[in-house]
Enzyme design. Sequence first.
Site, mmCIF file in Angstrom:
data_model
loop_
_atom_site.group_PDB
_atom_site.id
_atom_site.type_symbol
_atom_site.label_atom_id
_atom_site.label_comp_id
_atom_site.label_asym_id
_atom_site.label_seq_id
_atom_site.Cartn_x
_atom_site.Cartn_y
_atom_site.Cartn_z
ATOM 1 N N GLY A 130 -35.501 83.784 0.021
ATOM 2 C CA GLY A 130 -36.869 83.407 -0.351
ATOM 3 C C GLY A 130 -37.082 81.919 -0.222
ATOM 4 O O GLY A 130 -36.901 81.165 -1.180
ATOM 5 N N GLU A 249 -24.932 78.070 8.275
ATOM 6 C CA GLU A 249 -25.330 78.931 9.368
ATOM 7 C C GLU A 249 -24.996 78.294 10.705
ATOM 8 O O GLU A 249 -24.711 78.974 11.674
ATOM 9 C CB GLU A 249 -26.828 79.165 9.246
ATOM 10 C CG GLU A 249 -27.354 80.260 10.130
ATOM 11 C CD GLU A 249 -28.867 80.305 10.080
ATOM 12 O OE1 GLU A 249 -29.401 81.360 10.344
ATOM 13 O OE2 GLU A 249 -29.517 79.281 9.781
ATOM 14 N N GLU A 384 -39.379 70.561 16.392
ATOM 15 C CA GLU A 384 -39.941 69.238 16.062
ATOM 16 C C GLU A 384 -39.213 68.631 14.861
ATOM 17 O O GLU A 384 -38.915 67.436 14.837
ATOM 18 C CB GLU A 384 -41.448 69.361 15.767
ATOM 19 C CG GLU A 384 -42.290 69.673 17.004
ATOM 20 C CD GLU A 384 -42.036 71.061 17.591
ATOM 21 O OE1 GLU A 384 -41.750 72.002 16.825
ATOM 22 O OE2 GLU A 384 -42.102 71.201 18.827
#
Lengths: 400, 369
Positions: A130, A249, A384
């Site tokens: 979340g 990750e 970006e």
Amino acid sequence: MKLHYDDATERFRAELRAWLEENQPDVAAVRADPSRSSAHVPEWARAWQERLFDAGWLVPGWPPELGGRNATPVQQLVYFEEMARIPVMRSYNPQGLTIIAPSLRDFASPAQQARFLVPSLRAQITWCLGMSEPGAGSDLAGLQTRAELQGDRFLVTGQKVWTSGAAHSDFCFCFVRTDSEAPKHRGISVLVIDMRSPGIDVRSMPELTDRERADFNEVFFDGVVVPRENLVGPLNQGWSMAAGSLAHERGMLWTSQAARLEQQIDRLRELARTPGSDGRRLGEDAVFRDRVASLYVDVQALRCMGYRGFAKFAHGEAAPEHSVLKLFGSEIEQRLCLVALEAQGAEGLDVDWAGFGMMGDREPPWANRYLHTFANTIAGGTSEIQRNIIAQRVLGLPRS
Amino acid sequence: MDFEVSEEQEQLRASVADVLARECPPSLARARVEGGDAPVQPWRSAVELGWTGIALPEAWGGLGLSFEELGLVVEEHGRALAPGPFLATTTWFAPLVRETGDEVAGARWLAAVARGECTGSAAWGPDLAGRDAGVRARRDGDAWILEGTQRFVLDGDSADELAVAAQVEAGDGCALFLVPQQALKCQRVVSLDASRPLAHVGFDGVRVAPDRVLGEPGASRGVLARAREEASVALALETVGTCRTLFERVLEHARQRVQFGRPIGSFQAVQHKCADMFVQIEKARATAHFAMMVIAEDDPRRALAASLAKAAAGDCQRLVAKEAIQIHGGMGFTWESDVHLFARRAKTGDLLLGTAREHRARLAALLEL
């Protein structure tokens, strides 16, 4: 400098290959019951992840009690090279395995670890993450979902969006605002929220690739009660976890990305043998040849860049240099799919997915793959944002 | 698998960088570009410190190290915008002589290179586009006669010895010869980077004695290809070095130049250009180092790796040279600024030994597209 792995490392690879040969899921089982989202773990996938855990092949760098075998960084590199060669993923709740489990291991209390960590690794419980909200995408620290501490419980109210796997997950690793007076980075905490709690409404939100397949969801929280014991780490210090989570990750993500891109280069080589719009082999078209060669250079470069920075990445630290690989890798994939799509001409417009599935005979249409590449140029920090990080944290340019 | 340089290699690199920072400021290249004579430095230091023989066998007076060490020295030369005969001598001439396996020639010419008594370069033969007829050789008793022209030869009118690839009517059609400078008819090119001198070299019935024939005439195509791969990787490394220094100057300028009351490096438009330049530099550097290891270990992927490195270096200079001038603004548009000197060198690195596009064409063929 050395181009090859030593014999001991190659023996490690051979052992893993032999094990995978014996223990990979059965193709028929996978096709019969495919995973439908990033938190939908079919029975075959749960059993597969459990086998990996028990054999110490789930997270090799971790100790045996956490599904590993204390593998060295080089062994882990080889592990990810090999796992990229097989057609199934380690886990069908990837955010649970690669983002939430490492965060629990680093920040959760012993009691929380006992309750959540091993069950997550064994695929007994699944997770969604979340983070993003309608008003907090790139500006994640601007999140507004409020958690009010009342005695021994929090009351959570707000909304998350683009939440992968929320419809199928057991728990949400949820970033919430616990101090609305403090500067925005210092008022954020992390709660483990049971997705079966009253007051949670999950609405599916199909991605641009296909109206029928939704991994995304909107998640609404309306006075959801969360026990105080579900607070992970200290109150109001959740922001460091947000940065840390994503770093986990990225440490070795480039290995599987490079492998996936190499497979796609092979698809382009097959495409080269098919006729183009003028009837000649596409491979005879000078522009197509130049573009494919250019992509090949980029993919090989990605691998070399990963190996070069490997020492730094191996420790799973939040190295800002990860941003270079994330940015470069995701943009190569986007260019690659576009080259294939444009080479196909009108043929590329046929986006019939029939016959495609996990381990199906057909590859998904290039147009869909192209659209899907935006997952990687947007999620986990847009291209970006990666450029900002490179400019400011790697190159030391002044903040704007 | 280890892409990190060893501790000894890092010490070597750092010492080379130190010496070049001291002995080879960009003003040396500038003086050359502005018409000055060939500088004494940094060649003299290279000879004194053994860099000229770094990858040559100890039997020939070399240091007996590998192409990795030579490559690191070359990258530092690129960083320093070094003028002089180092690149052509150690990465064009020496590999071509060495690859023939001719021990007598090695002991004579390469030992002289290691001692700093001989500079050299290479005439590689016709270009891929066939614009250049190249040089033909015919027998004359036990000697050979060379006729023709080789265009755009690096250090062509200054190298003591030129290793020449010529066409013969036998075997694979390729033969290699050593020709001394005084036998050549040279025409200096007014080149983009005059600190990297080029000449059109004419062979007007040049007679080559048997002791200057390298290897077996008509069996030299493989030798030529291998030497050219090595030279391509070296040039890629040099270009990467030049781009890295240029990029450091861009960052320094972006931090210091103030407009609208802020350093221009705080503007996102400039930051994103810098991020993209950095990606290209990392890409070119990683592939060049990969290719350097491939050459050093004589891995079978030589042709592939050389073209990868040369193509990536070409991509890198294309962006870095452009944005470096652009971000320096009005200052970058002046002769006085060193930016254009680095840009000229980087462009030259791409245009020699096959551009990025030409190497991609080669990769496309290797990929069997």
